[in-house]
Design an enzyme around this catalytic site. Structure first.
Site, PDB file in Angstrom:
ATOM      1  N   GLU A 298       9.145   1.014 -15.433  1.00 54.10           N
ATOM      2  CA  GLU A 298       8.593   0.122 -14.421  1.00 54.10           C
ATOM      3  C   GLU A 298       9.149  -1.291 -14.561  1.00 54.10           C
ATOM      4  OE1 GLU A 298       7.047  -1.447 -11.347  1.00 54.10           O
ATOM      5  OE2 GLU A 298       6.695   0.671 -11.748  1.00 54.10           O
ATOM      6  N   ASP A 302      11.552  -3.283 -11.862  1.00 47.86           N
ATOM      7  CA  ASP A 302      11.133  -4.533 -11.230  1.00 47.86           C
ATOM      8  C   ASP A 302      12.143  -5.651 -11.475  1.00 47.86           C
ATOM      9  OD1 ASP A 302       8.852  -3.333 -10.286  1.00 47.86           O
ATOM     10  OD2 ASP A 302       7.527  -4.159 -11.817  1.00 47.86           O
ATOM     11  N   SER A 516       6.326   1.203  -6.351  1.00 53.26           N
ATOM     12  CA  SER A 516       6.823   0.285  -7.366  1.00 53.26           C
ATOM     13  C   SER A 516       8.184  -0.268  -6.967  1.00 53.26           C
ATOM     14  CB  SER A 516       6.975   0.990  -8.713  1.00 53.26           C
ATOM     15  OG  SER A 516       5.740   1.173  -9.337  1.00 53.26           O
ATOM     16  N   ILE A 559       8.449   1.349  12.002  1.00 57.26           N
ATOM     17  CA  ILE A 559       8.651   2.719  11.515  1.00 57.26           C
ATOM     18  C   ILE A 559       7.699   3.633  12.271  1.00 57.26           C
ATOM     19  CG2 ILE A 559       8.788   4.197   9.486  1.00 57.26           C
ATOM     20  CD1 ILE A 559      10.601   1.678   9.395  1.00 57.26           C
ATOM     21  N   GLY A 577       4.107   0.191  16.333  1.00 55.16           N
ATOM     22  CA  GLY A 577       3.221  -0.883  15.913  1.00 55.16           C
ATOM     23  C   GLY A 577       2.686  -0.648  14.516  1.00 55.16           C
ATOM     24  N   ASP A 579       0.586   0.664  11.417  1.00 56.37           N
ATOM     25  CA  ASP A 579      -0.085   1.911  11.056  1.00 56.37           C
ATOM     26  C   ASP A 579      -0.427   1.880   9.568  1.00 56.37           C
ATOM     27  OD1 ASP A 579       2.252   3.190   9.527  1.00 56.37           O
ATOM     28  OD2 ASP A 579       3.155   2.873  11.501  1.00 56.37           O
TER      29      ASP A 579
END
Length: 599
Positions: A298, A302, A516, A559, A577, A579
């Protein structure tokens, strides 16, 4: 502070100070029906085990701070960008002196002098270190060791605690008591698979990206820094190393960002950044172990993508102490497992902060006591008022409960009813942060694990009213009735790629997936926008959502395909729009830059 200190306290002095509370009736302050699914009560907690109790005092002026937040974050308001200082937010988060005095008196009755107390910058949190036996006396409760069968984690917790009745108005909450959040990193598959995991779609030539520009076809198999700059229309944009802009990432649970891995990644994907590094900040004793075996997937993800995209903007990596599992027999080991308050305490005490910060951790909202979620959320609001954009991953289990396989999820409420319900994530559900969902492929579609839905804790904020109601109006009557809160804060706000990110981990290349990936990606483009605004003599963006929901959405790639199954359902669908799986979509940097330079 070791146990020997307690043996040195004067019993007679403590008894003398106890007079105002002598015979005072305890009343339950907070309780939960039982531990969340998966946690099993074991033995009573060792009486000499040391825990850190964090006591939250009320913030009577928070509504004023919130009003400042709305005004300085609204592009149509005359105060837009007029962010508050640390001193101003401290004053607005400070408790009444009556509350300070009442809590001081209660603590003194148990032998605590001022030198034993750790106070937050705004004086709204007080931290003490106590053995379990004393905590049980103070809170009229019994602590037990609870074990989580799936993860092997153990915590010292209780399901109820009490306070003298006269203290209730002066204390919002005390933890660790009833909080069982496991606070996991958001990776849907933990899919460290080596560099042979890419799909078989064509990888040569170019394809048309969401901004209408040409993108390397290989980006359908492997996400790199170049892919993200192409996809999100930021090819050629150069940030400054000296204009004062900064970018921050958080690390928890012993996730260490390995510098050798970072340099290998830079050498491959951003050679200009090779040799550069980030600023490491230890929070509450956090470290950044550089043993190659200690490198965290992780933390590597990042820092490599976040600092790789924003280079040469100075980067900060915050490491907050806390690494499960707790070993009950190690009496000097404190196991708080509540890192948000420690991280918030630290950053709110600092005058100089990164203007955009991403976090890829969280847990099921229902595992976090409501009182704690509200207080942590208030801290994020204070950061927003100070001009910091706070972004969180939306979660990796669709509408589900943490089981990565949608077919086996059992989404039950944790209130004793055990009814089936969608499970939102926290802190993504906080209305003062920007929540980032996950996408895959080109053309972009919602990735199946992208967390989304509606909060059960936080009401829908006004900035979401039009967008969220527009989505709900499209649902067929009765769709998922009773499984979600249609009046809750909608999650996520935006989205970005979240699958097949090529990183270097423990000296080898391989792929990772999860929101992530999407949160540091989107946050990196926000950092670039801050860079552009600073160069233009404008303040940074700060809390993003009022901008995103008023005009910013027009510069995002909508999307309209995909869904996020879970809890025995197909989940929500992406649509035109906003979602509750992709939010408003992914960034178009050049279009966003035009907008943010015009407000």
């Amino acid at each position: 502070m070791r146990l020997s200190l307690w043996l040195g306290l004067s019993l007679s002095a403590a008894l003398a100070r106890a007079a105002p509370y002598k015979g005072c009736q305890h009343k339950v302050k907070e309780s939960i029906y039982g531990p969340p699914r998966g946690w099993v009560k074991q033995s009573p907690a060792p009486p000499n085990h040391i825990i850190e109790l964090k006591i939250a005092l009320p913030q009577p002026n928070f509504s004023v701070l919130e009003q400042h937040l709305w005004e300085v974050s609204d592009p149509d308001h005359e105060r837009y960008g007029d962010h508050l200082s640390k001193e101003e937010t401290d004053a607005l988060m400070a408790p009444h002196q009556d509350s300070v005095d009442a809590v001081n008196e209660w603590l003194a009755s148990h032998g605590f002098a001022e030198e034993h107390l750790i106070r937050s910058s705004a004086k709204d949190w007080v931290t003490i270190r106590v053995p379990v036996s004393l905590a049980e006396e103070m809170l009229d409760t019994t602590y037990h060791v609870y074990h989580h069968a799936e993860t092997g984690d153990s915590v010292v917790r209780t399901t109820s605690y009490s306070l003298p009745e006269i203290l209730h108005e002066h204390v919002d909450l005390i933890q660790p008591t009833t909080m069982f959040a496991r606070f996991k990193a958001f990776k849907s598959t933990l899919h460290w698979a080596g560099a042979d995991s890419s799909t078989s779609t064509p990888s040569s030539g170019t394809i048309t990206g969401p901004a209408g520009n040409q993108v390397d076809a290989s980006c359908n198999n492997t996400i790199t820094l170049t892919c993200l700059r192409q996809l999100y229309n930021a090819v050629g944009y150069q940030t400054s190393a000296t204009n004062g802009n900064k970018f921050g990432l958080t690390g928890y649970l012993g996730q260490y960002a390995n510098i050798d891995d970072l340099q290998m990644f830079f050498q491959d994907q951003n050679p200009a950044a090779y040799g550069s590094n980030f600023t490491f900040v230890s929070v509450h004793g956090g470290i950044n172990n550089q043993s190659i075996a200690a490198a965290g997937v992780e933390a590597d993800l990042d820092t490599q993508f976040g600092f790789g995209l924003t280079y040469p903007t100075p980067g900060t990596f915050y490491s907050t102490y806390g690494e499960p599992p707790y070993i009950p027999d190690a009496l000097e080991t404190t196991n708080t497992n509540e890192p948000y308050s420690y991280w918030l305490d630290y950053v709110l005490s600092m005058s100089d902060l990164p203007q955009a910060i991403s976090t890829s951790y969280g847990d099921d909202e229902q595992t976090v006591p409501y009182s704690y979620a509200v207080r942590a959320c208030n801290g994020f609001a204070a950061l927003g008022a100070r001009g910091v954009s706070i972004l969180f991953s939306s979660g990796d289990y669709g509408v589900g409960d943490g089981d990565p396989d949608p077919a086996t999820q059992q989404c039950f409420t944790n209130d004793g009813r055990n009814v089936t319900a969608f499970i939102p994530e926290f802190p993504a559900s906080c209305p003062y942060v920007t929540s980032v969902g996950g996408l895959v492929n080109i053309p972009e579609t919602a990735v199946f694990f992208s967390g989304g839905g509606f909060s059960n804790y936080f009401a829908r904020p006004s900035y979401q009213d039009t967008a969220v109601q527009g989505y709900l109006d499209k649902l067929a009557p009765g769709t998922y009735e009773g499984l979600y809160n249609p009046n809750g804060r909608g999650i996520p706000d935006v989205s970005a790629q979240a699958y097949d990110f090529l990183i270097v981990y423990q000296g080898e290349e391989g792929y990772v997936a999860g929101t992530s990936c999407s949160s540091p990606t989107f946050a990196s483009f926000i950092s670039m926008l801050n860079d552009a605004r600073i160069d233009a003599g404008l303040p940074t963006l700060g809390f993003l959502n009022p901008f995103l929901y008023s005009t910013g959405y027009t510069a995002l790639n909508d999307i309209t395909e995909g869904n996020n199954p879970g809890c025995g359902t197909e989940g929500f669908n992406a649509t035109i729009g906003w979602d509750p799986i992709t939010g408003f979509g992914s960034p178009n940097f050049e279009k966003l830059k035009e907008l943010v330079l015009a407000v």
